[in-house]
Scaffold this motif. Sequence first.
Motif, short mmCIF file in Angstrom:
data_model
loop_
_atom_site.label_atom_id
_atom_site.label_comp_id
_atom_site.label_asym_id
_atom_site.label_seq_id
_atom_site.Cartn_x
_atom_site.Cartn_y
_atom_site.Cartn_z
N ILE A 31 0.69 -1.38 -0.11
CA ILE A 31 -0.03 -0.03 0.04
C ILE A 31 0.82 1.31 0.12
CG2 ILE A 31 -1.77 1.39 1.16
CD1 ILE A 31 -2.84 -1.25 2.30
N ALA A 32 1.72 1.32 1.11
CA ALA A 32 2.28 2.70 1.25
C ALA A 32 3.26 2.94 -0.21
CB ALA A 32 3.42 2.75 2.26
N MET A 33 3.91 1.91 -0.55
CA MET A 33 4.87 2.14 -1.77
C MET A 33 4.02 2.71 -3.03
SD MET A 33 7.66 -0.88 -1.47
CE MET A 33 8.05 -0.65 -2.96
N MET A 66 12.94 3.50 -0.97
CA MET A 66 11.95 3.40 -2.36
C MET A 66 12.56 4.22 -3.38
SD MET A 66 8.15 3.48 -3.24
CE MET A 66 8.00 5.31 -2.88
N GLY A 67 12.99 5.37 -3.25
CA GLY A 67 13.41 6.37 -4.37
C GLY A 67 14.96 5.92 -4.77
N ASN A 83 12.21 -3.26 -7.94
CA ASN A 83 13.10 -4.00 -7.23
C ASN A 83 12.65 -4.56 -6.03
OD1 ASN A 83 15.16 -4.10 -9.38
ND2 ASN A 83 15.31 -2.24 -9.10
N ILE A 84 12.07 -3.72 -5.25
CA ILE A 84 11.71 -4.18 -3.99
C ILE A 84 10.51 -5.10 -3.93
CG2 ILE A 84 10.58 -3.41 -1.56
CD1 ILE A 84 11.96 -0.72 -2.02
N TYR A 85 9.71 -5.13 -4.83
CA TYR A 85 8.54 -6.06 -4.99
C TYR A 85 9.22 -7.49 -5.31
CZ TYR A 85 5.20 -2.27 -5.73
OH TYR A 85 4.35 -1.27 -5.52
N VAL A 86 10.08 -7.30 -5.94
CA VAL A 86 11.01 -8.66 -6.48
C VAL A 86 11.95 -9.45 -5.00
CG1 VAL A 86 12.65 -9.76 -7.88
CG2 VAL A 86 11.12 -8.37 -8.90
N THR A 87 12.47 -8.45 -4.43
CA THR A 87 13.41 -8.82 -3.39
C THR A 87 12.78 -9.37 -2.28
OG1 THR A 87 14.04 -6.50 -3.10
CG2 THR A 87 15.43 -7.84 -4.72
#
Length: 678
Positions: free
Chosen positions: A72-74, A238-239, A245-249
């Motif tokens: 959500i926050a991302m 995130m920036g 890349n965060i979703y994947v890792t």
Amino acid sequence: MNKQLERVSFAGALVTLGIVYGDIGTSPLYVMNALIGDAGKMGNISPNYVIGSISLIFWTLMIITTLKYVVIAMQADNKREGGIFALYALVRKNSKWLIWPALIGGAAILADGTLTPAVTVTSAIEGLKKQHLGPVVFSNSQHNVLIITTVVLLVLFMIQRFGTGVIGKSFGPVMILWFGFLAVFGIVNLINYPMILKAISPYYAIRILFSPVNKVGIFILGSIFLATTGAEALYSDMGHVGKQNIYVTWPLVYSTLFLNYLGQGAWIIRHAGDTAYRNLSNLNPFYEMLPGTWRLVGIVLATLAAIIASQALITGSYTLADEAIGLKFLPRMVIRHPSNIKNQIYIATVNWILCIITISVVWFFGSSQKMEAAYGLAITITMLMTTVLLHEFLKKHLAKGTALIIALFFGFIELIFLISSLVKFIHGGYVTLTIMLGILYIMWLWYFGNKRREHYEKESEYVSLLDYRDQLSKLSADNTVPLFTTNLVYMTKIKGDYQIKRSTMYSILDRQPKRAKVYWFVTVNETNAPYESNYTVDLLETHNVVNVQFYLGFKKSQSVSVYLHQIVNHLVEQGILEPQIPTYSTERQRKVGDFKFVIIKEQPADLIANDKLSSLDRRLIGGRIYLQKITASPISWYGLEFSNVIEESSPLFITQDQDQYLIQKKIYHRGRLSKTEK
């Protein structure tokens, strides 16, 4: 942002592992230790206690880290930037009161960050006790642990000014080894007690909160929360790496963390009753479950991971402070770019304050177990404040009812975590809360001091720049007045209706007429877009009076001298300004003349005498001016260190009414009374 990081790639994933997960990735070093402390000692621990605790960890990571932050926050990114200040910049126009959750949350995350390097590095170094490293045998002395921890932290803070681009490249591979190590030895231990896998069921998480085997009741959540303290940092970073890349890792990181918690839990269940352990309360199962020489490997990897986590925290603090400065929450501080890596900055003031506080925390608490008792309290406040701001964001993109339900769901859970963490106050939480209140006080002084000053500025203190165009043009052409400079630049603020502070025009025309070929009035406007960089030019229907409005994102450096030279070159090339070819110069084909920058510094001398100010307003305005004096000067802030700068003092121009009790008694002319007095 680097294009490579905007899409999923191996390189992007590697950077993400090295930057984003340092804090949350080192939580296995201390979470289970804290839970043993809650039980009193190893002998009090039952399988139900361990399974329930790990179930709470699993679902806390699922609900808070995964659902709230990753899912959500991302989505609430400000031009791909995340974090509580970027979120506030998105929603601040919704309501004025939103400034409070932004200030409180920002102060809390900065304060709690002082404990992260202390607890992670100390936890890692404590594993050296009684270890053999060739001929060297480490003692069981905690004093030695503190000395080694201090040296590691000092070196870490000292190298920040040189940039961390070289060692930063190794962060990703080291973290891959770390997470792989967590997973492998988690599996090695859990296969000896596979029943621990029941922790996946939420039933055990709920049951342990009300079970008699849990002696601290709901307050166990204070220790559980340590497993997710890095969630806010994940959103803030995130920036730097891109959300894809965060979703994947994250699923990979989540899995390795959970496997390690399962392995530690299995080891605790199997050894809780052992004679060697049952009376111990300060025990780190992460190291104890490692067989033979693998413990030394674990210590090395844990230390490296702790250093990486601390490095991420330190650079994250620079970023947060930079954003706060851009949003006018903190005073200006000198910001350096020590390398060519995008987004890498260095703020010496933040670095050394953080260094002093972190090392003081290490020696004040003396052990990681005592630090764990204080860790995480302030970050629960940040998470609550993020939820408040997130609700405002979701109202724009979802039905109001849906946004409210989501906010209440997370807010309720985080409120329970906050209540459960309040027990930490007497065990050291007051330290981080004191630091938080100190930071919040500075933010309050700076932000509201500026607001109150603006409130008391009367229209009489402002004049229209349009009314002085003719005088400025006439002065520029008056050869009887010595030429002061070719380009005279005032760093001031011009409002939309060309209103400018009277002190600026007084400086040019009254103090000593300053003749220049071109008069520049430069306003720097901070914008919500992090890296926006553009400007407008208004010559006010003249050929030499120029109003320049910069629009710079809250993450953009304010190198005004560099920007202004570019603008002059462009205007000369476009034929808007006449060439300013100097008679003497080391540069061939130079078309721009010399510059003088004028900075007008406000003096608070008239604050005490002004009876229209309340004591609170006097404190706010005076406090703001004091902070302005002891922090970065406008010369450093605007990048004018190598420019010709003149600083002039000016009162605040807070207007006072005439004193009705002041009466003229007599007038003397050459020692005699005037006729009107006879």
